[in-house]
Design a protein around this motif. Structure first.
Motif, PDB file in Angstrom:
ATOM      1  N   LEU A  83       0.847  -1.188   0.000  1.00 47.51           N
ATOM      2  CA  LEU A  83       0.000   0.000   0.000  1.00 47.51           C
ATOM      3  C   LEU A  83       0.885   1.242   0.000  1.00 47.51           C
ATOM      4  O   LEU A  83       1.352   1.687   1.045  1.00 47.51           O
ATOM      5  CB  LEU A  83      -0.932   0.013   1.216  1.00 47.51           C
ATOM      6  N   ARG A  84       1.131   1.762  -1.176  1.00 44.79           N
ATOM      7  CA  ARG A  84       1.965   2.956  -1.308  1.00 44.79           C
ATOM      8  C   ARG A  84       1.169   4.184  -0.879  1.00 44.79           C
ATOM      9  O   ARG A  84      -0.029   4.278  -1.132  1.00 44.79           O
ATOM     10  CB  ARG A  84       2.441   3.135  -2.751  1.00 44.79           C
ATOM     11  N   LYS A  85       1.851   5.148  -0.235  1.00 35.75           N
ATOM     12  CA  LYS A  85       1.205   6.372   0.236  1.00 35.75           C
ATOM     13  C   LYS A  85       1.916   7.559  -0.406  1.00 35.75           C
ATOM     14  O   LYS A  85       3.070   7.847  -0.096  1.00 35.75           O
ATOM     15  CB  LYS A  85       1.303   6.436   1.767  1.00 35.75           C
ATOM     16  N   PHE A  86       1.213   8.217  -1.333  1.00 34.21           N
ATOM     17  CA  PHE A  86       1.762   9.380  -2.008  1.00 34.21           C
ATOM     18  C   PHE A  86       1.092  10.636  -1.466  1.00 34.21           C
ATOM     19  O   PHE A  86      -0.108  10.626  -1.178  1.00 34.21           O
ATOM     20  CB  PHE A  86       1.548   9.279  -3.526  1.00 34.21           C
ATOM     21  N   VAL A  87       1.863  11.709  -1.330  1.00 34.33           N
ATOM     22  CA  VAL A  87       1.329  12.961  -0.799  1.00 34.33           C
ATOM     23  C   VAL A  87       1.733  14.113  -1.711  1.00 34.33           C
ATOM     24  O   VAL A  87       2.807  14.117  -2.301  1.00 34.33           O
ATOM     25  CB  VAL A  87       1.827  13.235   0.639  1.00 34.33           C
ATOM     26  N   SER A  88       0.833  15.089  -1.818  1.00 34.38           N
ATOM     27  CA  SER A  88       1.168  16.321  -2.523  1.00 34.38           C
ATOM     28  C   SER A  88       1.755  17.294  -1.503  1.00 34.38           C
ATOM     29  O   SER A  88       1.798  17.004  -0.306  1.00 34.38           O
ATOM     30  CB  SER A  88      -0.082  16.902  -3.185  1.00 34.38           C
ATOM     31  N   VAL A  89       2.174  18.450  -1.956  1.00 33.86           N
ATOM     32  CA  VAL A  89       2.848  19.410  -1.077  1.00 33.86           C
ATOM     33  C   VAL A  89       1.990  19.797   0.131  1.00 33.86           C
ATOM     34  O   VAL A  89       2.475  19.761   1.261  1.00 33.86           O
ATOM     35  CB  VAL A  89       3.306  20.663  -1.865  1.00 33.86           C
ATOM     36  N   PRO A  90       0.700  20.141  -0.022  1.00 34.12           N
ATOM     37  CA  PRO A  90      -0.071  20.499   1.170  1.00 34.12           C
ATOM     38  C   PRO A  90      -0.350  19.326   2.111  1.00 34.12           C
ATOM     39  O   PRO A  90      -0.643  19.523   3.285  1.00 34.12           O
ATOM     40  CB  PRO A  90      -1.398  21.024   0.614  1.00 34.12           C
ATOM     41  N   SER A 107      10.708  13.230  -6.980  1.00 34.81           N
ATOM     42  CA  SER A 107      11.358  13.205  -8.291  1.00 34.81           C
ATOM     43  C   SER A 107      12.744  13.844  -8.233  1.00 34.81           C
ATOM     44  O   SER A 107      13.557  13.663  -9.129  1.00 34.81           O
ATOM     45  CB  SER A 107      10.494  13.932  -9.318  1.00 34.81           C
ATOM     46  N   LYS A 108      13.028  14.570  -7.156  1.00 31.20           N
ATOM     47  CA  LYS A 108      14.332  15.203  -6.975  1.00 31.20           C
ATOM     48  C   LYS A 108      15.193  14.447  -5.976  1.00 31.20           C
ATOM     49  O   LYS A 108      16.189  14.966  -5.495  1.00 31.20           O
ATOM     50  CB  LYS A 108      14.146  16.651  -6.524  1.00 31.20           C
ATOM     51  N   GLY A 109      14.794  13.230  -5.620  1.00 35.71           N
ATOM     52  CA  GLY A 109      15.576  12.401  -4.704  1.00 35.71           C
ATOM     53  C   GLY A 109      14.906  12.271  -3.349  1.00 35.71           C
ATOM     54  O   GLY A 109      13.804  12.765  -3.126  1.00 35.71           O
ATOM     55  N   ILE A 110      15.596  11.609  -2.440  1.00 38.09           N
ATOM     56  CA  ILE A 110      15.101  11.420  -1.077  1.00 38.09           C
ATOM     57  C   ILE A 110      15.344  12.717  -0.309  1.00 38.09           C
ATOM     58  O   ILE A 110      16.460  13.243  -0.319  1.00 38.09           O
ATOM     59  CB  ILE A 110      15.837  10.249  -0.377  1.00 38.09           C
ATOM     60  N   MET A 111      14.301  13.215   0.348  1.00 38.32           N
ATOM     61  CA  MET A 111      14.449  14.447   1.120  1.00 38.32           C
ATOM     62  C   MET A 111      13.466  14.483   2.278  1.00 38.32           C
ATOM     63  O   MET A 111      12.524  13.697   2.324  1.00 38.32           O
ATOM     64  CB  MET A 111      14.292  15.684   0.230  1.00 38.32           C
ATOM     65  N   LYS A 118       9.734  23.135   0.680  1.00 32.54           N
ATOM     66  CA  LYS A 118      10.495  24.265   0.163  1.00 32.54           C
ATOM     67  C   LYS A 118      10.703  24.157  -1.341  1.00 32.54           C
ATOM     68  O   LYS A 118      10.619  25.146  -2.062  1.00 32.54           O
ATOM     69  CB  LYS A 118      11.852  24.339   0.870  1.00 32.54           C
ATOM     70  N   ALA A 119      10.943  22.921  -1.825  1.00 34.25           N
ATOM     71  CA  ALA A 119      11.145  22.683  -3.255  1.00 34.25           C
ATOM     72  C   ALA A 119       9.822  22.543  -4.006  1.00 34.25           C
ATOM     73  O   ALA A 119       9.812  22.419  -5.226  1.00 34.25           O
ATOM     74  CB  ALA A 119      11.993  21.431  -3.464  1.00 34.25           C
ATOM     75  N   LYS A 120       8.707  22.539  -3.255  1.00 29.65           N
ATOM     76  CA  LYS A 120       7.364  22.423  -3.825  1.00 29.65           C
ATOM     77  C   LYS A 120       7.199  21.142  -4.650  1.00 29.65           C
ATOM     78  O   LYS A 120       6.692  21.177  -5.760  1.00 29.65           O
ATOM     79  CB  LYS A 120       7.015  23.651  -4.653  1.00 29.65           C
TER      80      LYS A 120
END
Length: 130
Positions: A83-90, A107-111, A118-120
């Motif tokens: 069960l993958r959990k994806f989140v948007s910025v908000p 998409s810009k790596g693990i952070m 900050k990177a939106k």
């Protein structure tokens, strides 16, 4: 070992903290190394090093306060293979009202969650650390 190596790494860290170990070892991978790097930058672990001999191991040095209290009180896997959990910025969670750490695969790596905001960029919510 299960089919989820990230959960295995987090469980190894959890068990090492309960046993008051100085460091723990887990099989190395790029993803695990990046998760450990984010945890080190946030101050939850002291160090992480990949050994050079085969098979490669990720050696994680655990961090404790002056009174031998672990720096990590809770380590929770959120997105699982089933069960993958994806989140948007908000939707990026503020763990412990901003005192904890959310780790995302973007998409810009693990952070961390703060860096992702900050990177939106949103992404897969791997785990939370408190």
């Amino acid at each position: 070992m299960t089919i989820d190596p990230i959960s295995d790494m987090l469980t190894t860290i959890r068990n090492g903290l309960k046993a008051r170990l100085f460091s723990v070892q887990t099989p190395a991978s790029n993803l695990k190394g990046e998760i450990a790097r984010v945890m080190k930058e946030a101050g939850y672990i002291a160090d992480c090093v990949t050994t050079s001999e085969f098979p490669k191991k990720l050696v994680i040095t655990l961090k404790y306060t002056a009174k031998a209290v672990p720096a990590i009180t809770e380590l929770k896997r959120i997105s699982k293979p089933g069960l993958r959990k994806f989140v948007s910025v908000p939707e990026i969670p503020a763990v412990l009202d901003g005192m904890g750490l959310a780790i995302l695969s973007t998409s810009k790596g693990i952070m961390s969650g703060a860096e992702a905001k900050k990177a939106k960029v949103g992404g897969e919510l791997i785990c939370t650390v408190a």
